[in-house]
Design an enzyme around this catalytic site. Structure first.
Site, PDB file in Angstrom:
ATOM      1  N   ASP A 332       0.954  -1.245   0.140  1.00 12.08           N
ATOM      2  CA  ASP A 332       0.014   0.082  -0.130  1.00 12.08           C
ATOM      3  C   ASP A 332       0.958   1.118  -0.006  1.00 12.08           C
ATOM      4  O   ASP A 332       0.507   2.272  -0.725  1.00 12.08           O
ATOM      5  CB  ASP A 332      -0.798  -0.127   1.265  1.00 12.08           C
ATOM      6  N   GLY A 334       4.111   1.692  -1.235  1.00 13.48           N
ATOM      7  CA  GLY A 334       4.948   1.782  -2.483  1.00 13.48           C
ATOM      8  C   GLY A 334       3.838   1.968  -3.716  1.00 13.48           C
ATOM      9  O   GLY A 334       4.565   2.459  -4.608  1.00 13.48           O
ATOM     10  N   GLY A 339       0.694   8.864   2.417  1.00 16.45           N
ATOM     11  CA  GLY A 339       0.192  10.278   2.290  1.00 16.45           C
ATOM     12  C   GLY A 339      -0.925  10.597   1.470  1.00 16.45           C
ATOM     13  O   GLY A 339      -1.721  11.303   1.773  1.00 16.45           O
ATOM     14  N   MET A 341      -2.866   8.588   0.551  1.00 20.36           N
ATOM     15  CA  MET A 341      -4.197   8.017   1.105  1.00 20.36           C
ATOM     16  C   MET A 341      -4.866   8.437   2.390  1.00 20.36           C
ATOM     17  O   MET A 341      -5.687   8.025   2.834  1.00 20.36           O
ATOM     18  CB  MET A 341      -4.229   6.525   1.112  1.00 20.36           C
ATOM     19  N   ALA A 414      -8.881   1.965  -0.421  1.00 17.79           N
ATOM     20  CA  ALA A 414     -10.054   1.533  -0.949  1.00 17.79           C
ATOM     21  C   ALA A 414     -11.014   0.909   0.188  1.00 17.79           C
ATOM     22  O   ALA A 414     -11.539   1.618   0.860  1.00 17.79           O
ATOM     23  CB  ALA A 414      -9.625   0.221  -2.081  1.00 17.79           C
ATOM     24  N   TYR A 416      -9.927  -1.066   3.007  1.00 20.84           N
ATOM     25  CA  TYR A 416      -9.415  -0.998   4.247  1.00 20.84           C
ATOM     26  C   TYR A 416      -8.742   0.208   4.849  1.00 20.84           C
ATOM     27  O   TYR A 416      -8.584   1.220   4.101  1.00 20.84           O
ATOM     28  CB  TYR A 416      -8.084  -1.916   4.359  1.00 20.84           C
ATOM     29  N   TYR A 418      -6.202   1.934   7.943  1.00 21.65           N
ATOM     30  CA  TYR A 418      -4.935   1.663   8.870  1.00 21.65           C
ATOM     31  C   TYR A 418      -4.864   3.046   9.655  1.00 21.65           C
ATOM     32  O   TYR A 418      -4.958   4.196   9.132  1.00 21.65           O
ATOM     33  CB  TYR A 418      -3.750   1.520   8.083  1.00 21.65           C
ATOM     34  N   ASP A 613      27.150   3.912  11.767  1.00 21.12           N
ATOM     35  CA  ASP A 613      25.808   4.541  11.584  1.00 21.12           C
ATOM     36  C   ASP A 613      24.928   3.325  10.990  1.00 21.12           C
ATOM     37  O   ASP A 613      25.307   2.974   9.991  1.00 21.12           O
ATOM     38  CB  ASP A 613      25.885   5.830  10.645  1.00 21.12           C
ATOM     39  N   HIS A 624      -4.480 -12.668   9.310  1.00 24.91           N
ATOM     40  CA  HIS A 624      -5.867 -12.280   9.419  1.00 24.91           C
ATOM     41  C   HIS A 624      -6.752 -13.508   8.862  1.00 24.91           C
ATOM     42  O   HIS A 624      -6.796 -13.529   7.701  1.00 24.91           O
ATOM     43  CB  HIS A 624      -6.162 -11.019   8.535  1.00 24.91           C
TER      44      HIS A 624
END
Length: 699
Positions: A332, A334, A339, A341, A414, A416, A418, A613, A624
């Site tokens: 979702d 990529g 942002g 959605m 669509a 779903y 989050y 680093d 699910h």
């Protein structure tokens, strides 16, 4: 990633200001978006139509930003950092996909590259609406729908899905569309739950040709067999909106009231920069089309903790092995972007209490600024008791309630939703929480199958996984950190451990970039340490530990396209050496991707990650297995990852939080009988003048 360098000239803009005053980490302003688009468009003849997928901040090199932030916090001279934009775009109605870098200070395009065959850009709102229009107007689709003999006036809905990958004629950029219909008894109800009425017709749209190139028929039995559309047997509707429910009447109002306002402070830095300060925490909030919320420069009491935190990727692979469902694996972030959605959050509904909202500005497909209101909400919440102890000898209790700061965004993909939040507390801890809700993806069925659950007559919800990857760029009291894991092991029986009850905790240093897993039987816990800074009490390195839930890794086998593409989904933890630009665990472009340019590939370099680093990718998720209770809308499934200080402080950092008192909390006693104070019986020993010990009972 294969690339092809275009032989186009790199031009400077004329008549545009080169004054840049924004913070190096602030999102692009509307003016900068317009400026960047103007510079890229100037590379082409005036009649060239460009389709802009991404116009966003090209984050500066970390080696440049760290000295800037240090100077900003400690009053030194800040170095100049030139702001740049990253632009991904197509020449419209072609497969010619490009990346460009624009330098605002110099007002020129520094690079412009055409990407290779098979690299596809994400979807966008305008494109998805166009795909829906193409499907609805296609004569062949209309002919297939006619075979269903739907009631007159029925409204058919198209859900475009990113096509996915299986290696079979999938090189071109396409959408696989699934069709539904609104309740035919009330087709004018735009809020009707069309997922209760899935159809057996699935058109495929080519985005270059802008046409339906194939119509797949969906299997509805126990095997791969399909059949021609038959007259549709109408199930009853199954609505989720309040007006269709017999609502409860026994729930009383619950108000979240802060009479003196909120305890956090939001400071605007330029047009798009936002700094938050709360209970010794300090951090910057960014926002972009792919990750949505991004936190930078996270500090506690002026100590470095994290340089950057953001959700890096997610994948939802489905269990149905039949065509075309076998390709369903939604990336979702990529494929479209958190942002893009993001919801416009509503006061009193999505967020309670004293709320502060943050707006954002992204871009349309035409390269115009796209203002997005209320995409992030910030508020405080009570989190129960933070710490407590009752001296049972005196009956005196010391109790402190825990306050949390929530920085939240909600996306709709669509069907779903989050709900994503960074949650800070007063004990130096950070949680990242995802709540999954919305409507399960449905398909028609004639029979029960082992890879899904019938949730409504003739409606199957296939089982699926939700696997997330949270990217953590640590700065635990500095940027030279290491990753270790601790395990608890029983001592063998011996003369020293004759009863077999002893156990010890061991540490293992992770020396090279790799993928790692939790081991619940050994209580394996990962910690990010700075070995050069020692705790003043015990001399151990300051650390933050990662508290992540176990989850079932991706079930698709290692040779599948799902596994190849979701490079993060096979381990709980990935650790890599920091490199600029390596932000996305599943690779830069996930739309119909093949894998090979994500976190698994980075980890396979086996680079040194000791006292350097480094970056840690934390995976978490849920399996699910669908149920009837998930329909017509599912209750929230909640998963959290926590980051907790270990030997970072000299004592409990929440000791200075004021105690919980009734005069400030103003709780109400509902029962008429008053609680009686009680003491547990105890014995107290006192040492006398001559050293004797006497005991007395205290009731």
């Amino acid at each position: 990633m294969s690339t092809e360098q275009l032989s186009l000239p790199l031009r400077s803009s004329v008549g545009l200001t080169n004054r840049v005053s924004s913070h190096p980490l602030s999102p692009l302003t509307a003016t900068e978006i317009t400026n960047a688009v103007h510079l890229v468009r100037a590379l082409y003849p005036t009649d060239t139509n460009l389709h802009y997928k991404v116009v966003t901040l090209h984050e500066p090199k970390k080696a440049d930003v760290v000295p800037y932030l240090d100077a900003e916090h400690h009053g030194g001279k800040k170095p100049t950092i030139e702001r740049r934009a990253f632009i991904a775009y197509y020449i419209r109605n072609t497969d010619q996909f490009h990346e460009a870098i624009v330098n605002f200070h110099r007002q020129r395009v520094e690079s412009n590259v055409r990407l290779g065959q098979g690299i596809h850009g994400p979807g966008d709102a305008e494109e998805i609406l166009l795909v829906e229009k193409i499907v609805s107007e296609d004569k062949s689709v209309q002919a297939e729908i006619a075979k269903l003999k739907l009631p007159e006036g029925t409204a058919v809905i198209t859900d475009p899905w990113i096509y996915g990958s299986d290696g079979v004629n999938d090189e071109e950029r396409m959408y696989q569309c699934f069709l539904y219909m609104r309740d035919p008894s009330n087709p004018s109800n735009l809020e009707s739950n069309h997922y209760a009425f899935p159809l057996t017709i699935s058109p495929v749209v080519d985005t270059v040709k802008s046409k339906v190139i194939r119509i797949d028929l969906l299997p509805t039995g126990i095997d791969h067999a399909v059949k021609e559309p038959q007259p549709f047997k109408l199930p009853p509707p199954n609505e989720y909106t309040p007006e269709h429910q017999d609502l409860r009447t026994d729930i009383k109002p619950l108000h979240v009231v802060q009479p003196e306002g909120a305890s956090f402070k939001v400071t605007e830095v330029g047009e798009t920069g936002r700094v938050l300060e709360w209970q010794k925490w300090f951090f910057r909030v960014g926002f972009n089309e792919r990750e949505g919320m991004v936190l930078y420069d996270v500090r506690y009491d002026d100590r470095d903790v994290f340089y950057r935190m953001a959700l890096s990727d997610m994948v939802i692979p489905y269990a149905d092995p039949r065509h075309p469902f076998h390709k369903k694996a939604a990336f979702d972030l990529g494929d479209v972007g958190a942002g893009v959605m993001a919801n416009n959050l509503k006061l009193g509904c999505d967020c309670l209490g004293s709320i502060h909202y943050l707006n954002a500005v992204l871009n349309t497909d035409k390269g115009e600024p796209w203002p997005m209101e209320n995409v992030v909400c910030i508020h405080e919440q009570d989190a129960g008791i933070g710490w407590k102890h009752t001296n049972y000898r005196t009956g005196t209790a010391a109790v402190v309630r825990s306050r949390e700061l929530v920085v939240q965004s909600i996306i709709t993909v669509a069907n779903y939703e989050y709900i994503m939040a960074f949650i800070f507390n007063q004990a130096g801890e950070i949680k990242y929480e995802v709540r999954a809700t919305g409507i399960v993806s449905t398909q028609p069925t004639d029979v029960e199958v082992p890879w899904g659950t019938i949730v409504h007559p003739g409606v199957l919800a296939a089982h699926h996984q939700h696997i997330f990857s949270l990217r953590i760029d640590p700065a635990i009291d500095g940027h030279n950190n290491r990753l270790i894991y601790e395990e608890a092991h029983p001592m063998p029986r011996s003369d020293f451990n004759p009863h077999g009850v002893g156990y010890t905790v061991s540490q293992t240093l992770v020396e090279q970039s790799t993928g790692l897993d939790l081991n619940i039987d050994h209580n394996r816990t990962f910690k990010i340490q700075n070995p050069s800074i020692k705790n003043p009490i015990n001399g151990k390195p300051v650390s933050y530990k990662i508290v992540a839930p176990t989850f079932q890794k991706m079930l698709a086998d290692t040779q599948s396209f799902h596994h190849r593409r979701a490079e993060f989904a096979d381990h709980n933890i990935y650790v890599t050496k920091y490199r600029d630009g390596e932000l996305y665990a599943g690779g830069k472009y996930t739309n119909q991707s093949r894998g090979g340019d994500g976190v698994r590939a980075w980890a396979d370099r086996r680079e040194n990650v000791t006292d350097t680093d480094l970056v840690v990718f934390v995976q978490f998720g849920l399996q699910h297995v669908t149920r009837v209770e998930d329909f017509p809308v599912m209750p929230c499934e909640i998963i959290q990852v926590a980051f907790k200080p270990v030997n970072f402080f000299a004592k409990n950092p929440a000791l200075d939080v004021p105690p919980s008192k009734q005069e400030s909390n103003q709780s109400t006693l509902l029962s008429e009988s008053e609680s009686e104070r009680h003491h547990q019986p105890s014995l107290e020993a006192k040492v006398g003048e001559k050293g004797q010990v006497c005991c007395s009972s205290k009731l």
